[in-house]
Design a protein around this motif. Structure first.
Motif, PDB file in Angstrom:
ATOM      1  N   THR A   4       0.834  -1.197   0.000  1.00  0.00           N
ATOM      2  CA  THR A   4       0.000   0.000   0.000  1.00  0.00           C
ATOM      3  C   THR A   4       0.864   1.241   0.000  1.00  0.00           C
ATOM      4  N   ASP A 130     -11.930  -6.190   1.625  1.00  0.00           N
ATOM      5  CA  ASP A 130     -11.523  -6.652   0.290  1.00  0.00           C
ATOM      6  C   ASP A 130     -12.269  -5.901  -0.808  1.00  0.00           C
ATOM      7  N   ASP A 131     -13.506  -5.485  -0.498  1.00  0.00           N
ATOM      8  CA  ASP A 131     -14.270  -4.701  -1.479  1.00  0.00           C
ATOM      9  C   ASP A 131     -13.676  -3.317  -1.675  1.00  0.00           C
ATOM     10  N   GLY A 132     -12.735  -2.924  -0.803  1.00  0.00           N
ATOM     11  CA  GLY A 132     -12.082  -1.626  -0.994  1.00  0.00           C
ATOM     12  C   GLY A 132     -12.340  -0.602   0.091  1.00  0.00           C
ATOM     13  N   TYR A 133     -13.156  -0.950   1.088  1.00  0.00           N
ATOM     14  CA  TYR A 133     -13.385   0.012   2.167  1.00  0.00           C
ATOM     15  C   TYR A 133     -12.150   0.099   3.069  1.00  0.00           C
ATOM     16  N   ASP A 134     -11.911   1.292   3.623  1.00  0.00           N
ATOM     17  CA  ASP A 134     -10.757   1.483   4.502  1.00  0.00           C
ATOM     18  C   ASP A 134     -11.092   1.144   5.954  1.00  0.00           C
ATOM     19  N   LYS A 180      -7.815  -0.756   7.531  1.00  0.00           N
ATOM     20  CA  LYS A 180      -6.542  -0.964   6.839  1.00  0.00           C
ATOM     21  C   LYS A 180      -5.458  -0.404   7.738  1.00  0.00           C
ATOM     22  N   SER A 207     -12.906   5.688   3.030  1.00  0.00           N
ATOM     23  CA  SER A 207     -14.271   5.210   2.864  1.00  0.00           C
ATOM     24  C   SER A 207     -14.634   4.315   4.046  1.00  0.00           C
ATOM     25  N   LYS A 328      -2.482   9.550  -1.502  1.00  0.00           N
ATOM     26  CA  LYS A 328      -2.878   8.190  -1.832  1.00  0.00           C
ATOM     27  C   LYS A 328      -1.863   7.559  -2.783  1.00  0.00           C
TER      28      LYS A 328
END
Ligand code: UDP
Ligand code: MG
Length: 332
Positions: A4, A130-134, A180, A207, A328
């Protein structure tokens, strides 16, 4: 293994972090001797079923019962169980903060040691990450705590926190959350602030989502909190609001109040002076005079406070090498 990008604390550059593990579970522990072994047994099959590398970090927050012995035994039996022991009781927030500092996993999951959270919910949280949320927050829809002392204050607090921080969650107080790692690393925790992590982290533009989780009544040991926590949470909310909205521009907040107060004070004083000098009305019996003096003084104080705040903000960001932004990624 996750790779990351995030704004590092040391420099303002974007740094690649490779985490040695996939998941770190962080568990604050304060006098929970009867619960720990059961908790471990509940978590083990769930975590092993994920097929990812993990560690379980127990942070013993100065327990005075048999918890340290139970934790030492767990550590001896399973090397994936790590134990951080505080010298005394520093509070749940401090315990979680220590866990964040030592976590090696790309994803951090926090849960209570008292078996009120259900380890069975962990895979659901991970799916959302895994869907992308933090940040994924648990929402105890059917909360099993006392109504008057716990659930009612919590309903009010959640409403207020949502309104003030602009991060819409139903249940800030639920410890069962997934983050994360880089989000957790960018947050400084004090007081009762662990519940505000999603709100504090919101300045980074993360998010956040929430999912309903199970909640069980406490079977062993006692709850460590009562009604008095409500006040502390409320005070922390003021800090959070300040940090989120004004910490990088204190003069804009204090200064605007100050200028407004001073301006009103000067207007009143001008009117009174005019009345005295040109109409001959005496000042001695006019309470408005005191109001004018008060407002001028208060106004000047607010402006001065704002200026001091500006200096402190600069010292804070300089000394701590804290950027006022989080990157980011950079495409060169
Ligand atoms: N806890 C802690 N330090 C404290 C108080 C609590 O580490 O000073 C831990 C406690 O062992 C538990 C979690 O924080 O794992 C939540 O505490 P508790 O169950 O008492 O809170 P409640 O669920 O009643 O809000
Ligand atoms: Mg509990």
């Amino acid at each position: 293994m996750a790779v990351t990008l995030h704004g590092a604390n040391e420099s303002h550059s974007v740094e690649e972090t490779v985490y040695p593990l996939d998941i770190s579970i962080i568990i604050p522990v304060y006098n929970e001797e009867e619960n720990l072994a059961l908790l471990y047994q509940g978590m083990k099959p769930v975590l092993e079923g994920l097929g990812r590398s993990f560690e379980i970090i127990f942070v013993d927050d100065g327990s005075r019962d048999g918890s340290p012995q139970v934790l030492a035994a767990l550590n001896a039996a399973d090397a994936r169980c790590r134990v951080i022991r505080f010298r005394r009781n520093f509070g749940q927030t401090a315990a979680m903060s220590a866990g964040f500092s030592y976590a090696k996993g790309a994803v951090i999951i926090t849960l209570d040691a008292d078996l009120q959270n259900d380890p069975g919910d962990i895979p659901m949280l991970l799916e959302k990450i895994d869907d992308g949320y933090d940040v994924v927050s648990g929402w105890r829809i059917h909360r099993k705590d006392k109504f008057i002392t716990r659930r009612l204050p919590s309903i009010c607090a959640n409403w207020l926190i949502s309104r003030i921080t602009g991060v819409k969650l139903h249940d800030y107080g639920c410890t069962l959350k997934a983050y994360k790692n880089e989000v957790a690393q960018n947050i400084d925790l004090y007081g009762e602030m662990h519940r505000f992590i999603p709100a504090l982290a919101s300045w980074m533009g993360i998010s956040v989502t929430e999912i309903p989780v199970s909640h069980h009544p406490r079977k062993h040991g006692k709850s460590k909190y009562g009604l008095s926590r409500t006040l502390r949470v409320f005070l922390d909310l003021i800090t959070v609001k300040f940090l989120l909205s004004y910490s990088t521009k204190p003069l804009q907040m204090f200064g605007s109040v100050g200028v407004l107060a001073s301006a009103m004070g000067f207007s009143i004083a001008a009117y009174l002076s005019y009345d005295k000098l040109f109409r001959g009305n005496p000042l001695s019996n006019r309470p408005m005079l005191f109001l004018a003096i008060l407002m001028i003084l208060v106004g000047i104080q607010f402006i001065t406070m704002g200026l001091l705040g500006e200096m402190m903000a600069r010292i804070y960001h300089d000394e701590q090498k804290k950027p006022i932004y989080v990157i980011k990624e950079i495409l060169e």
